[in-house]
Design a protein around this motif. Sequence first.
Motif, PDB file in Angstrom:
ATOM      1  N   LEU A 377      14.601  -1.150  -3.536  1.00 46.42           N
ATOM      2  CA  LEU A 377      14.119  -0.050  -2.691  1.00 46.42           C
ATOM      3  C   LEU A 377      14.791   1.287  -3.045  1.00 46.42           C
ATOM      4  O   LEU A 377      14.248   2.344  -2.774  1.00 46.42           O
ATOM      5  CB  LEU A 377      14.344  -0.391  -1.208  1.00 46.42           C
ATOM      6  CG  LEU A 377      13.535  -1.598  -0.698  1.00 46.42           C
ATOM      7  CD1 LEU A 377      13.949  -1.966   0.722  1.00 46.42           C
ATOM      8  CD2 LEU A 377      12.029  -1.319  -0.757  1.00 46.42           C
ATOM      9  N   GLN A 378      15.979   1.208  -3.655  1.00 45.09           N
ATOM     10  CA  GLN A 378      16.670   2.441  -4.053  1.00 45.09           C
ATOM     11  C   GLN A 378      16.086   3.040  -5.329  1.00 45.09           C
ATOM     12  O   GLN A 378      16.070   4.254  -5.503  1.00 45.09           O
ATOM     13  CB  GLN A 378      18.150   2.144  -4.342  1.00 45.09           C
ATOM     14  CG  GLN A 378      18.997   1.827  -3.127  1.00 45.09           C
ATOM     15  CD  GLN A 378      20.400   1.387  -3.539  1.00 45.09           C
ATOM     16  OE1 GLN A 378      20.578   0.735  -4.566  1.00 45.09           O
ATOM     17  NE2 GLN A 378      21.387   1.742  -2.735  1.00 45.09           N
ATOM     18  N   ILE A 384      13.133   4.292  -0.990  1.00 45.78           N
ATOM     19  CA  ILE A 384      13.043   3.990   0.448  1.00 45.78           C
ATOM     20  C   ILE A 384      14.453   3.937   1.038  1.00 45.78           C
ATOM     21  O   ILE A 384      14.636   4.139   2.237  1.00 45.78           O
ATOM     22  CB  ILE A 384      12.247   2.679   0.655  1.00 45.78           C
ATOM     23  CG1 ILE A 384      10.777   2.955   0.344  1.00 45.78           C
ATOM     24  CG2 ILE A 384      12.407   2.122   2.069  1.00 45.78           C
ATOM     25  CD1 ILE A 384       9.827   1.811   0.571  1.00 45.78           C
ATOM     26  N   LEU A 385      15.445   3.704   0.186  1.00 50.86           N
ATOM     27  CA  LEU A 385      16.837   3.688   0.672  1.00 50.86           C
ATOM     28  C   LEU A 385      17.722   4.584  -0.197  1.00 50.86           C
ATOM     29  O   LEU A 385      17.484   4.705  -1.410  1.00 50.86           O
ATOM     30  CB  LEU A 385      17.387   2.252   0.651  1.00 50.86           C
ATOM     31  CG  LEU A 385      16.786   1.298   1.677  1.00 50.86           C
ATOM     32  CD1 LEU A 385      17.343  -0.117   1.485  1.00 50.86           C
ATOM     33  CD2 LEU A 385      17.044   1.766   3.104  1.00 50.86           C
ATOM     34  N   PRO A 386      18.751   5.175   0.406  1.00 46.03           N
ATOM     35  CA  PRO A 386      19.665   6.026  -0.377  1.00 46.03           C
ATOM     36  C   PRO A 386      20.630   5.181  -1.199  1.00 46.03           C
ATOM     37  O   PRO A 386      20.819   3.998  -0.902  1.00 46.03           O
ATOM     38  CB  PRO A 386      20.430   6.790   0.712  1.00 46.03           C
ATOM     39  CG  PRO A 386      20.422   5.873   1.884  1.00 46.03           C
ATOM     40  CD  PRO A 386      19.137   5.098   1.821  1.00 46.03           C
ATOM     41  N   ILE A 387      21.243   5.787  -2.182  1.00 38.05           N
ATOM     42  CA  ILE A 387      22.267   5.056  -2.935  1.00 38.05           C
ATOM     43  C   ILE A 387      23.587   5.122  -2.152  1.00 38.05           C
ATOM     44  O   ILE A 387      23.796   6.030  -1.339  1.00 38.05           O
ATOM     45  CB  ILE A 387      22.437   5.614  -4.368  1.00 38.05           C
ATOM     46  CG1 ILE A 387      22.879   7.078  -4.342  1.00 38.05           C
ATOM     47  CG2 ILE A 387      21.157   5.457  -5.155  1.00 38.05           C
ATOM     48  CD1 ILE A 387      23.253   7.622  -5.698  1.00 38.05           C
ATOM     49  N   ILE A 388      24.452   4.155  -2.396  1.00 36.97           N
ATOM     50  CA  ILE A 388      25.677   4.076  -1.590  1.00 36.97           C
ATOM     51  C   ILE A 388      26.626   5.233  -1.916  1.00 36.97           C
ATOM     52  O   ILE A 388      27.313   5.752  -1.032  1.00 36.97           O
ATOM     53  CB  ILE A 388      26.352   2.693  -1.772  1.00 36.97           C
ATOM     54  CG1 ILE A 388      25.437   1.637  -1.161  1.00 36.97           C
ATOM     55  CG2 ILE A 388      27.730   2.647  -1.105  1.00 36.97           C
ATOM     56  CD1 ILE A 388      25.909   0.208  -1.288  1.00 36.97           C
ATOM     57  N   ALA A 448      23.564  -4.986 -15.275  1.00 39.40           N
ATOM     58  CA  ALA A 448      24.111  -5.311 -13.950  1.00 39.40           C
ATOM     59  C   ALA A 448      23.492  -4.352 -12.943  1.00 39.40           C
ATOM     60  O   ALA A 448      23.090  -3.235 -13.299  1.00 39.40           O
ATOM     61  CB  ALA A 448      25.624  -5.144 -13.968  1.00 39.40           C
ATOM     62  N   ILE A 449      23.447  -4.789 -11.691  1.00 41.60           N
ATOM     63  CA  ILE A 449      22.807  -3.978 -10.653  1.00 41.60           C
ATOM     64  C   ILE A 449      23.872  -3.255  -9.845  1.00 41.60           C
ATOM     65  O   ILE A 449      24.821  -3.880  -9.358  1.00 41.60           O
ATOM     66  CB  ILE A 449      21.952  -4.900  -9.758  1.00 41.60           C
ATOM     67  CG1 ILE A 449      20.700  -5.310 -10.526  1.00 41.60           C
ATOM     68  CG2 ILE A 449      21.614  -4.241  -8.423  1.00 41.60           C
ATOM     69  CD1 ILE A 449      19.934  -6.428  -9.886  1.00 41.60           C
ATOM     70  N   SER A 450      23.721  -1.943  -9.732  1.00 45.20           N
ATOM     71  CA  SER A 450      24.690  -1.173  -8.947  1.00 45.20           C
ATOM     72  C   SER A 450      23.985  -0.499  -7.774  1.00 45.20           C
ATOM     73  O   SER A 450      23.157   0.398  -7.968  1.00 45.20           O
ATOM     74  CB  SER A 450      25.364  -0.110  -9.818  1.00 45.20           C
ATOM     75  OG  SER A 450      26.042   0.810  -8.984  1.00 45.20           O
ATOM     76  N   LEU A 451      24.316  -0.944  -6.571  1.00 43.70           N
ATOM     77  CA  LEU A 451      23.757  -0.311  -5.373  1.00 43.70           C
ATOM     78  C   LEU A 451      24.459   1.015  -5.107  1.00 43.70           C
ATOM     79  O   LEU A 451      23.937   1.866  -4.396  1.00 43.70           O
ATOM     80  CB  LEU A 451      23.935  -1.216  -4.146  1.00 43.70           C
ATOM     81  CG  LEU A 451      22.930  -2.323  -3.902  1.00 43.70           C
ATOM     82  CD1 LEU A 451      22.889  -3.321  -5.027  1.00 43.70           C
ATOM     83  CD2 LEU A 451      23.212  -3.034  -2.593  1.00 43.70           C
ATOM     84  N   ASN A 452      25.644   1.165  -5.687  1.00 45.89           N
ATOM     85  CA  ASN A 452      26.374   2.421  -5.512  1.00 45.89           C
ATOM     86  C   ASN A 452      25.647   3.548  -6.224  1.00 45.89           C
ATOM     87  O   ASN A 452      25.520   4.644  -5.700  1.00 45.89           O
ATOM     88  CB  ASN A 452      27.792   2.292  -6.096  1.00 45.89           C
ATOM     89  CG  ASN A 452      28.578   1.205  -5.400  1.00 45.89           C
ATOM     90  OD1 ASN A 452      28.294   0.041  -5.588  1.00 45.89           O
ATOM     91  ND2 ASN A 452      29.526   1.591  -4.579  1.00 45.89           N
ATOM     92  N   TYR A 466      24.530 -10.287 -12.397  1.00 42.81           N
ATOM     93  CA  TYR A 466      25.654  -9.404 -12.045  1.00 42.81           C
ATOM     94  C   TYR A 466      25.194  -8.343 -11.050  1.00 42.81           C
ATOM     95  O   TYR A 466      24.373  -7.495 -11.364  1.00 42.81           O
ATOM     96  CB  TYR A 466      26.234  -8.741 -13.302  1.00 42.81           C
ATOM     97  CG  TYR A 466      27.677  -8.291 -13.099  1.00 42.81           C
ATOM     98  CD1 TYR A 466      27.989  -7.309 -12.161  1.00 42.81           C
ATOM     99  CD2 TYR A 466      28.724  -8.867 -13.803  1.00 42.81           C
ATOM    100  CE1 TYR A 466      29.313  -6.928 -11.950  1.00 42.81           C
ATOM    101  CE2 TYR A 466      30.052  -8.487 -13.583  1.00 42.81           C
ATOM    102  CZ  TYR A 466      30.326  -7.515 -12.657  1.00 42.81           C
ATOM    103  OH  TYR A 466      31.617  -7.131 -12.428  1.00 42.81           O
ATOM    104  N   ILE A 467      25.739  -8.435  -9.822  1.00 42.50           N
ATOM    105  CA  ILE A 467      25.471  -7.398  -8.809  1.00 42.50           C
ATOM    106  C   ILE A 467      26.837  -6.852  -8.412  1.00 42.50           C
ATOM    107  O   ILE A 467      27.668  -7.582  -7.863  1.00 42.50           O
ATOM    108  CB  ILE A 467      24.764  -7.980  -7.564  1.00 42.50           C
ATOM    109  CG1 ILE A 467      23.467  -8.689  -7.952  1.00 42.50           C
ATOM    110  CG2 ILE A 467      24.494  -6.879  -6.533  1.00 42.50           C
ATOM    111  CD1 ILE A 467      22.815  -9.493  -6.818  1.00 42.50           C
ATOM    112  N   VAL A 468      27.076  -5.600  -8.724  1.00 46.07           N
ATOM    113  CA  VAL A 468      28.383  -5.004  -8.430  1.00 46.07           C
ATOM    114  C   VAL A 468      28.609  -5.018  -6.922  1.00 46.07           C
ATOM    115  O   VAL A 468      27.736  -4.575  -6.154  1.00 46.07           O
ATOM    116  CB  VAL A 468      28.443  -3.541  -8.934  1.00 46.07           C
ATOM    117  CG1 VAL A 468      29.791  -2.896  -8.604  1.00 46.07           C
ATOM    118  CG2 VAL A 468      28.144  -3.479 -10.418  1.00 46.07           C
ATOM    119  N   ASN A 469      29.764  -5.559  -6.496  1.00 44.79           N
ATOM    120  CA  ASN A 469      30.077  -5.533  -5.066  1.00 44.79           C
ATOM    121  C   ASN A 469      30.283  -4.065  -4.661  1.00 44.79           C
ATOM    122  O   ASN A 469      31.174  -3.397  -5.179  1.00 44.79           O
ATOM    123  CB  ASN A 469      31.348  -6.357  -4.814  1.00 44.79           C
ATOM    124  CG  ASN A 469      31.668  -6.467  -3.335  1.00 44.79           C
ATOM    125  OD1 ASN A 469      31.507  -5.512  -2.577  1.00 44.79           O
ATOM    126  ND2 ASN A 469      32.124  -7.627  -2.923  1.00 44.79           N
TER     127      ASN A 469
END
Length: 565
Positions: A377-378, A384-388, A448-452, A466-469
């Motif tokens: 969604l980012q 639809i969502l902001p980045i962290i 790897a996926i970065s939600l940040n 790999y999903i970055v915490n």
Amino acid sequence: MHFLMRSNTKQFLFWSKHLYRTCTSRTLASEAKEKIAYSEMMQRRQQQATRSIVVQVQSENSFPELYNYCASFGEILSAHHYRIQQEEEQHYILLEFGNAQEASAAITASAYNDELSSVPAHSPFLWFRATSGKRALKAAAKSIKATLAVVNGTTMLDSNALTDLLCAAPNLDKQILYLHQHTQLNDLGVRLRFLAALQVQQAVSGMFPNANAQPFGSSVNGFGRMGCDLDLILRFDREVVGATTVQQRNQESRLVFHTKENLTNGRSQTQRQMESIGDMLHLFLPGVCHVRRILQARVPIIKYHHEHLNLEVDLSMSNLTGFYMSELLYMFGELDERVRPLTFSIRRWAQACGLTNPSPGRWITNFSLTCLVIYFLQQLKHPILPIINSMMKSATSDDIRLTEDGINCSFSRDFERIGFRCRNTSQLSELLLQFFEFYSQFDFHNRAISLNEGRAIAKPDHSALYIVNPLEQVLNVSKNVSLEECERLRIEVRNAAWVLESEVENPSQPESEGAQLAWGILHLFKSNEKSIIRPNMFFKPRMVDVSQLFDSEDADSPTTSVEFK
Ligand code: CTP
Ligand code: MG
């Protein structure tokens, strides 16, 4: 207001038509509902628990008598019935009083059972001595106006009823909404989870007056389904609530408590403390049974079952990042109304095709799946969502949170200050299809996926997925996922995209006579044996390195092995 409400499909359809502002009307979902801050929601729920008691009764018919008796302690705001099917059916009523003092008066006035040799212990879990014959019951029933807010309030909709409900939905978007509304953790489920937390907090509060037991994870982040486990963190500091007054007192008071010095390092100290707390819960807390200690994991936990709540609990005393992560997930769910229904459909699909599994292992978890949804969604053209990172940048001094290890969990808690405006008007069905298409193409091998950052980055190591915490960026949320399971994920998202494509092109309920045929998202929930290429060894008990089951830095990896079935 007291009213009788029984779960009932027709009734739900009625209310959902009238009350739910859906995204299908192409309003911006992010603007449709008033957003409640996480801290406010938590505080309300914690206060609600302090004015509540749970009383075991013979059946829901005991309510009038119970009500009459308990009304002498104070005003009863609401009453909720649930039952638990054990060897015999057990019935309970949660009573919510006007304030904590009234609930406390009811608890203080309670008696102990002389016939049992148990150690007398205070808790909000009580039972009601049945009295009098039918005549007295009738008289009690006549004399009260109040009724139960809910009967059998924790009973889940069985899968046939759910299938019927989804079949009867007018279109695919409504199917996704109904699935969410009918399987999400309900109000009573949340109340009971906060009572479980309060019970632990009260049990230790004599010695640790600052102790704070807080639910986190799916019980509070809005992504929980009925029957989900309770993740609980027991903290001995009061960092969040009243931190300033505590700090002020710490600086001003000339009388200072003597306390025990920690004799070993932080981790083994926590493990030993948890052992004692585990023993205490096991020996003295009413309802707590099957206590298991899993102290070698990266985050040591005590697992137990609560027999009066029919609830599995995972209690930890460290891992504040997990706690703050729940707040982030909650905010993502609040930011846009489509996030939770979409995630529910994806979790259900993953469960149906065996990608997720109730026991821990080499498969993707619900939490990792939720991260995949958020990232999807980012990264949309119209996100639809902001980045962290942007949530972190807009943090103010009020948002500063540091964990015990000094990890920075500061991000803006204010929806307005984040300043994110969503211009994406896609419907749920479109998003669901796009999700599957997106991950069909995703380069899991190298990226790897970065939600940040809201983008894919080069993979820091050879983990299959790999999903970055987001809060501990050196860790991988999905480190446990094996290559085979990641491959299955790729195959299943492709299958799902293929199945869903034709459904999205014809999003309305097919015309049919007589019995309804499965259609729409129901096609995603059929377990597709052919596409499961799980090797046989996966079904055998095997030795697994615990460090594989939790995201971890190499230095921190526990080495103990445990057997999983
Ligand atoms: N968590 C985390 N990092 C992980 C695993 C979990 O930060 N690698 C945090 C998340 O906030 C998560 C919570 O711990 O929500 C609880 O984890 P878990 O019980 O695995 O997930 P839930 O979200 O509670 O989902 P479920 O309903 O499957 O329990
Ligand atoms: Mg959980």
